[in-house]
Design an enzyme around this catalytic site. Structure first.
Site, PDB file in Angstrom:
ATOM      1  N   GLY A   1       0.829  -1.219   0.000  1.00 45.84           N
ATOM      2  CA  GLY A   1       0.000   0.000   0.000  1.00 45.84           C
ATOM      3  C   GLY A   1       0.851   1.251   0.000  1.00 45.84           C
ATOM      4  O   GLY A   1       1.615   1.500  -0.930  1.00 45.84           O
TER       5      GLY A   1
ATOM      6  N   ILE B   1       3.423   2.015   1.850  1.00 48.45           N
ATOM      7  CA  ILE B   1       4.829   1.895   2.288  1.00 48.45           C
ATOM      8  C   ILE B   1       5.751   2.012   1.067  1.00 48.45           C
ATOM      9  O   ILE B   1       5.595   1.246   0.113  1.00 48.45           O
ATOM     10  CB  ILE B   1       5.113   0.520   2.951  1.00 48.45           C
TER      11      ILE B   1
ATOM     12  N   GLY C   1     -12.808  -0.662   2.044  1.00 45.78           N
ATOM     13  CA  GLY C   1     -12.060  -0.556   0.786  1.00 45.78           C
ATOM     14  C   GLY C   1     -10.694  -1.220   0.837  1.00 45.78           C
ATOM     15  O   GLY C   1      -9.808  -0.864   0.074  1.00 45.78           O
TER      16      GLY C   1
ATOM     17  N   GLU D   1      -9.807  -7.103  -1.972  1.00 43.25           N
ATOM     18  CA  GLU D   1      -9.849  -7.231  -3.429  1.00 43.25           C
ATOM     19  C   GLU D   1     -11.309  -7.457  -3.862  1.00 43.25           C
ATOM     20  O   GLU D   1     -12.146  -7.845  -3.048  1.00 43.25           O
ATOM     21  CB  GLU D   1      -9.017  -8.444  -3.863  1.00 43.25           C
TER      22      GLU D   1
ATOM     23  N   LYS E   1       2.631 -10.380  -4.078  1.00 38.70           N
ATOM     24  CA  LYS E   1       3.504  -9.328  -3.535  1.00 38.70           C
ATOM     25  C   LYS E   1       4.878  -9.882  -3.158  1.00 38.70           C
ATOM     26  O   LYS E   1       5.894  -9.243  -3.428  1.00 38.70           O
ATOM     27  CB  LYS E   1       2.818  -8.657  -2.334  1.00 38.70           C
TER      28      LYS E   1
ATOM     29  N   GLY F   1      -6.132   0.478   1.273  1.00 33.06           N
ATOM     30  CA  GLY F   1      -6.981   1.648   1.491  1.00 33.06           C
ATOM     31  C   GLY F   1      -6.747   2.679   0.403  1.00 33.06           C
ATOM     32  O   GLY F   1      -5.652   2.781  -0.149  1.00 33.06           O
TER      33      GLY F   1
HETATM   34  N1  HSE Z   1      -6.500  -6.294  -0.857  1.00 26.76           N
HETATM   35  C1  HSE Z   1      -5.187  -5.793  -0.656  1.00 26.76           C
HETATM   36  C2  HSE Z   1      -4.848  -5.880   0.821  1.00 26.76           C
HETATM   37  C3  HSE Z   1      -5.125  -4.383  -1.133  1.00 26.76           C
HETATM   38  O1  HSE Z   1      -5.773  -6.092   1.622  1.00 26.76           O
HETATM   39  O2  HSE Z   1      -3.692  -5.779   1.202  1.00 26.76           O
HETATM   40  C4  HSE Z   1      -3.752  -3.804  -1.183  1.00 26.76           C
HETATM   41  O3  HSE Z   1      -2.925  -4.473  -2.078  1.00 26.76           O
END
Ligand code: HSE
Length: 401
Positions: free
Chosen positions: A128, A130, A181, A184, A199, A296
């Site tokens: 996100g 970071i 939010g 996914e 990731k 978010g």
């Molecule tokens: N759905 C992902 C999460 C969104 O909850 O980390 C960010 O990549």
């Protein structure tokens, strides 16, 4: 300079907000006025001021020479891949939050960006808000990274935290994460570990300079973790976190995603709610950790806009990233060793303590139909063989120390 956003969902609309609200600040810091020109989406957004920038055809963006930078916040491999490729082939830099696409096609899009003297930036695809990608690619470029361990999914960390702290049930907390939010479109991607897997595949590729294929990463989600596991974890002074890890060993690189019980002293223990953290070890650096909101609208949009600013500053110049298309074959993981927390039904522990090399049997009042133990260090292979013989085994969670 003109920017286009592909996909006006949670993150895309956040990018529009950040570009608007920070427009003066960006102008002051870069000397360039960055303006949103187009938003591509299939929907109409009646009554929304964004409508005047709305287009439904990617060609409008790709063929407009005024557009220098494209923010791809669509998610999924297609059509995001074709659209990103088309933009890059026209020399437009692409900034993306789309980990699925980066994990599947990242090195190819990086090569195309190099060939077209523009950039493919993907800061928002991991962690996100970071700034971990640029940290690894630039700040740690002189460092040999030997391991990366992280909490890389905000939704599952939020769910596990609420299960632990409030005793909340899984489905209720998942719904809350969706409303906030974080999740996914298909929450299975979060709770089954697939998002964290993409990731750690990206981070492992950056760690090794080769392509780590996400399909090869052993991945387990959090759907089997129960309130009873948390009761046992508490008795053991531990917490349960979905960890994504990648390590160099003497035999090669090993990567996995799974729930782990971690002790209170572990640096990742206090990472709660939607927060993510990435714990990086380098031969000279030793340990370092990066922390922030892992999901978010605005935190993720902030990372996309960070890339936009980088693209503005790098106009006419490709910034290289050490990630080649050459594949790296991961270790199968069969020999990787952990201790395991294992739950059993019934009250008879028989010779289980001896068989699993445990110190003792653990019994807690919350589990009146069973007991648990912590095994000695076992390889995945040894553990799989032992557990096949134990018909009263309920579940197991690895330990990380
Ligand atoms: N759905 C992902 C999460 C969104 O909850 O980390 C960010 O990549």
């Amino acid at each position: 300079m003109k920017v286009a956003i592909l996909g006006y969902g949670n993150i895309g609309s956040g990018v529009a907000v950040v570009l608007h609200d920070n427009r003066e600040l960006i102008k002051k810091r870069t000397g360039v006025d960055v303006e949103l020109k187009y938003v591509l989406d299939l929907r109409e957004f009646e009554g929304d001021p964004i409508r005047e920038k709305l287009v439904h055809d990617i060609d409008t963006i790709v063929n407009d020479p005024e557009v220098d930078i494209v923010c791809e916040t669509m998610g999924g491999v297609e059509p995001a891949y074709s659209f990103s490729k088309a933009a890059i082939q026209k020399g437009k830099s692409v900034c993306t939050s789309n980990k699925e696409l980066v994990a599947a096609k990242g090195p190819e899009l990086l090569r195309l960006a190099k060939e077209n003297n523009c950039n493919y930036f993907f800061e928002a695809s991991v962690g996100g808000g970071i700034p971990i990608i640029r940290t690894i690619c630039e700040s740690l470029r002189g460092e040999e990274i030997t391991s990366i361990k992280g909490i890389l999914n905000g939704t599952t960390n939020y769910i596990l935290t609420k299960m632990e702290q409030e005793g909340a049930d899984f489905d209720t907390v998942l719904r809350r994460a969706q409303e906030l939010g974080y999740a996914e479109k298909n929450p299975a991607a979060d709770v089954e570990g697939h998002d964290a897997c993409r990731k750690i595949a990206i981070l492992s590729s950056l760690m090794t300079g080769k392509t780590v294929h996400f399909e090869e990463i052993r991945t387990e989600g959090i759907t089997q973790v129960t309130g009873l596991d948390f009761a046992y974890a508490k008795a053991l002074g531990r917490s349960i976190k979905l960890l994504a890890m990648s390590k160099r060993t003497d035999e090669g690189v090993f990567a996995m995603v799974a729930p782990f019980m971690i002790p209170a002293e572990h640096p990742l223990h206090g990472v709660n709610d939607v927060f993510n953290a990435v714990y990086v070890h380098g031969t000279m650096l030793d340990d370092s950790m990066y922390y922030g909101r892992g999901a978010g609208k605005l935190p993720t949009a902030s990372a996309v806009v960070g890339d936009v600013v980088q693209a503005v500053l790098a106009t006419g110049r490709h910034i290289d990233c050490d990630w080649s298309e050459e594949s790296l074959t991961l270790l199968s993981g069969a020999k990787i060793r952990h201790r395991f927390f294992v739950r059993f039904t019934g009250s008879e522990d028989g010779d289980l303590v001896k068989k699993y090399g445990a110190d003792n049997v653990i019994r807690i009042p919350e589990d009146n139909g069973g007991f648990a133990l912590v095994t000695r260090e076992l390889s995945e292979q040894e553990f799989a063989a032992l557990s096949k013989e134990s018909t009263n085994m309920v579940s197991a969670i690895r330990l990380e120390d």
